[in-house]
Design a protein around this motif. Structure first.
Motif, PDB file in Angstrom:
ATOM      1  N   ALA A 177      -1.054  -0.557  -3.639  1.00  0.00           N
ATOM      2  CA  ALA A 177      -2.242  -0.078  -2.822  1.00  0.00           C
ATOM      3  C   ALA A 177      -2.229   1.310  -2.358  1.00  0.00           C
ATOM      4  CB  ALA A 177      -2.811  -0.833  -1.588  1.00  0.00           C
ATOM      5  N   ARG A 178      -0.881   1.623  -2.057  1.00  0.00           N
ATOM      6  CA  ARG A 178      -0.433   3.071  -1.366  1.00  0.00           C
ATOM      7  C   ARG A 178      -0.990   4.137  -2.662  1.00  0.00           C
ATOM      8  NH1 ARG A 178       3.680   0.051   1.137  1.00  0.00           N
ATOM      9  NH2 ARG A 178       3.176  -0.039   3.585  1.00  0.00           N
ATOM     10  N   LYS A 179      -1.060   3.797  -3.664  1.00  0.00           N
ATOM     11  CA  LYS A 179      -1.216   4.731  -4.739  1.00  0.00           C
ATOM     12  C   LYS A 179      -2.466   5.274  -4.607  1.00  0.00           C
ATOM     13  CE  LYS A 179       2.045   2.693  -8.065  1.00  0.00           C
ATOM     14  NZ  LYS A 179       2.052   1.836  -9.590  1.00  0.00           N
ATOM     15  N   HIS A 180      -3.480   4.420  -3.793  1.00  0.00           N
ATOM     16  CA  HIS A 180      -4.939   4.708  -3.884  1.00  0.00           C
ATOM     17  C   HIS A 180      -5.478   5.043  -2.218  1.00  0.00           C
ATOM     18  CE1 HIS A 180      -5.126   3.169  -7.977  1.00  0.00           C
ATOM     19  NE2 HIS A 180      -4.186   2.449  -7.498  1.00  0.00           N
ATOM     20  N   THR A 181      -4.654   4.494  -1.327  1.00  0.00           N
ATOM     21  CA  THR A 181      -5.122   4.829  -0.110  1.00  0.00           C
ATOM     22  C   THR A 181      -3.800   4.693   0.932  1.00  0.00           C
ATOM     23  OG1 THR A 181      -6.648   3.923   1.646  1.00  0.00           O
ATOM     24  CG2 THR A 181      -5.626   2.146   0.290  1.00  0.00           C
ATOM     25  N   ASP A 182      -4.271   5.413   2.196  1.00  0.00           N
ATOM     26  CA  ASP A 182      -2.904   5.135   3.140  1.00  0.00           C
ATOM     27  C   ASP A 182      -3.586   4.157   4.257  1.00  0.00           C
ATOM     28  OD1 ASP A 182      -5.075   6.796   4.232  1.00  0.00           O
ATOM     29  OD2 ASP A 182      -3.781   8.556   4.816  1.00  0.00           O
ATOM     30  N   LYS A 183      -4.571   3.656   4.247  1.00  0.00           N
ATOM     31  CA  LYS A 183      -4.947   2.628   5.047  1.00  0.00           C
ATOM     32  C   LYS A 183      -4.921   1.251   4.645  1.00  0.00           C
ATOM     33  CE  LYS A 183      -9.699   5.268   5.576  1.00  0.00           C
ATOM     34  NZ  LYS A 183     -10.825   5.165   5.324  1.00  0.00           N
ATOM     35  N   ILE A 184      -3.469   0.846   5.083  1.00  0.00           N
ATOM     36  CA  ILE A 184      -2.919  -0.197   4.463  1.00  0.00           C
ATOM     37  C   ILE A 184      -2.481  -1.244   5.705  1.00  0.00           C
ATOM     38  CG2 ILE A 184      -0.748  -1.351   3.542  1.00  0.00           C
ATOM     39  CD1 ILE A 184      -2.383   0.427   1.481  1.00  0.00           C
ATOM     40  N   ILE A 185      -2.846  -2.441   5.870  1.00  0.00           N
ATOM     41  CA  ILE A 185      -2.260  -3.372   6.791  1.00  0.00           C
ATOM     42  C   ILE A 185      -1.789  -4.492   6.066  1.00  0.00           C
ATOM     43  CG2 ILE A 185      -3.019  -5.059   8.582  1.00  0.00           C
ATOM     44  CD1 ILE A 185      -5.182  -3.057   9.272  1.00  0.00           C
ATOM     45  N   VAL A 186      -0.459  -4.996   6.199  1.00  0.00           N
ATOM     46  CA  VAL A 186       0.406  -5.916   5.696  1.00  0.00           C
ATOM     47  C   VAL A 186       0.462  -6.935   6.402  1.00  0.00           C
ATOM     48  CG1 VAL A 186       2.603  -6.299   4.522  1.00  0.00           C
ATOM     49  CG2 VAL A 186       1.733  -4.121   4.428  1.00  0.00           C
ATOM     50  N   ALA A 187       0.350  -8.112   5.959  1.00  0.00           N
ATOM     51  CA  ALA A 187       0.601  -9.512   6.701  1.00  0.00           C
ATOM     52  C   ALA A 187       1.584  -9.723   7.059  1.00  0.00           C
ATOM     53  CB  ALA A 187       0.269 -10.641   5.790  1.00  0.00           C
ATOM     54  N   THR A 188       1.934 -10.362   8.219  1.00  0.00           N
ATOM     55  CA  THR A 188       3.202 -10.747   8.905  1.00  0.00           C
ATOM     56  C   THR A 188       4.204 -11.441   7.997  1.00  0.00           C
ATOM     57  OG1 THR A 188       2.145 -12.567  10.189  1.00  0.00           O
ATOM     58  CG2 THR A 188       2.572 -10.129  11.084  1.00  0.00           C
ATOM     59  N   LYS A 189       3.601 -12.481   7.230  1.00  0.00           N
ATOM     60  CA  LYS A 189       3.861 -13.286   6.517  1.00  0.00           C
ATOM     61  C   LYS A 189       3.294 -13.426   5.254  1.00  0.00           C
ATOM     62  CE  LYS A 189       6.437 -16.806   9.440  1.00  0.00           C
ATOM     63  NZ  LYS A 189       6.819 -18.036   9.989  1.00  0.00           N
TER      64      LYS A 189
END
Length: 216
Positions: free
Chosen positions: A187-199
């Protein structure tokens, strides 16, 4: 009311987590899975590596017996346990599982049941550490790209392939809620708005959506 797009069709209880928080949902399957016909010399496997639930489903169709399972992801391990299989190791991603095998099971021989989109980290680590393994491809993942005219307050991604499928016909100009770091890397190839799940679980992705969008 904020609205999100899920790149995987959700179960009813998963949808309710969003809808009960007054978050609108649009969903589709960004990828499709096809099982491959394969043959093994032996229908009994001592130590099997599964990096997805799809691989488990594939060997289940062939009535292959597995003594010890080495799994990536809670859902993969839970699926194996529900079928009476023994879990010898589990990890959140393929690299972690490979390092665990190197550290604790280096003298064993393995069979890796994989898909056509599998990443290289696990096989490379096993090879570098001279761990014996065979690999059998048991399913194929194909992209199901679809154009969306609407704008969303977030997109839910559950695999790198899902990101590739969505971005084939759409810009990624909103927050990407990702199930894990491997998906987030794509996803970072397309945006810097990233939220990753804790698990790495669907419910944890949804929890991040709710905590970030509930009061908007």
């Amino acid at each position: 009311m904020p609205t999100v797009l899920s790149t995987k069709k959700l179960a009813l209880n998963q949808k309710e987590l969003l809808l009960n928080s007054r978050i609108g949902l649009v969903e589709y399957d960004a990828i499709t899975i096809k099982f491959i016909d394969f043959k093994l010399e032996d229908s009994k496997i001592g130590n099997a590596i599964f990096t997805s639930k799809n691989a488990l489903k594939a060997i289940e169709r062939k009535n292959i017996a597995v003594e010890n399972c080495f799994c990536v992801g809670e859902k993969t391990a839970a699926y194996a346990e529900a079928r009476g299989l023994k879990i010898s190791a589990r990890a959140d991603n393929a690299k972690e599982l490979a390092l665990q095998i190197v550290k604790e099971h280096a003298q064993k021989e393995f069979h890796f049941f994989s898909g056509n989109k599998r990443r290289e980290e696990l096989p490379e680590i096993l090879k570098e550490n001279n761990i014996k393994y065979n690999e059998t491809r048991v399913y194929e993942t194909s992209l199901n790209p679809r154009k969306f005219e609407s704008e969303f307050d977030g997109i839910l991604f559950f695999s790198p392939s899902g990101v590739k499928s969505f971005t084939e016909k759409n810009p990624l100009n909103t927050t990407a809620f990702c199930i894990g770091e491997t998906t987030a890397t794509e996803a970072r190839k397309h945006t810097d708005k990233i939220i990753v799940a804790t698990k790495p679980a669907i419910e944890n992705v949804i929890a991040k959506v709710v905590s970030n969008l509930k009061n908007e």
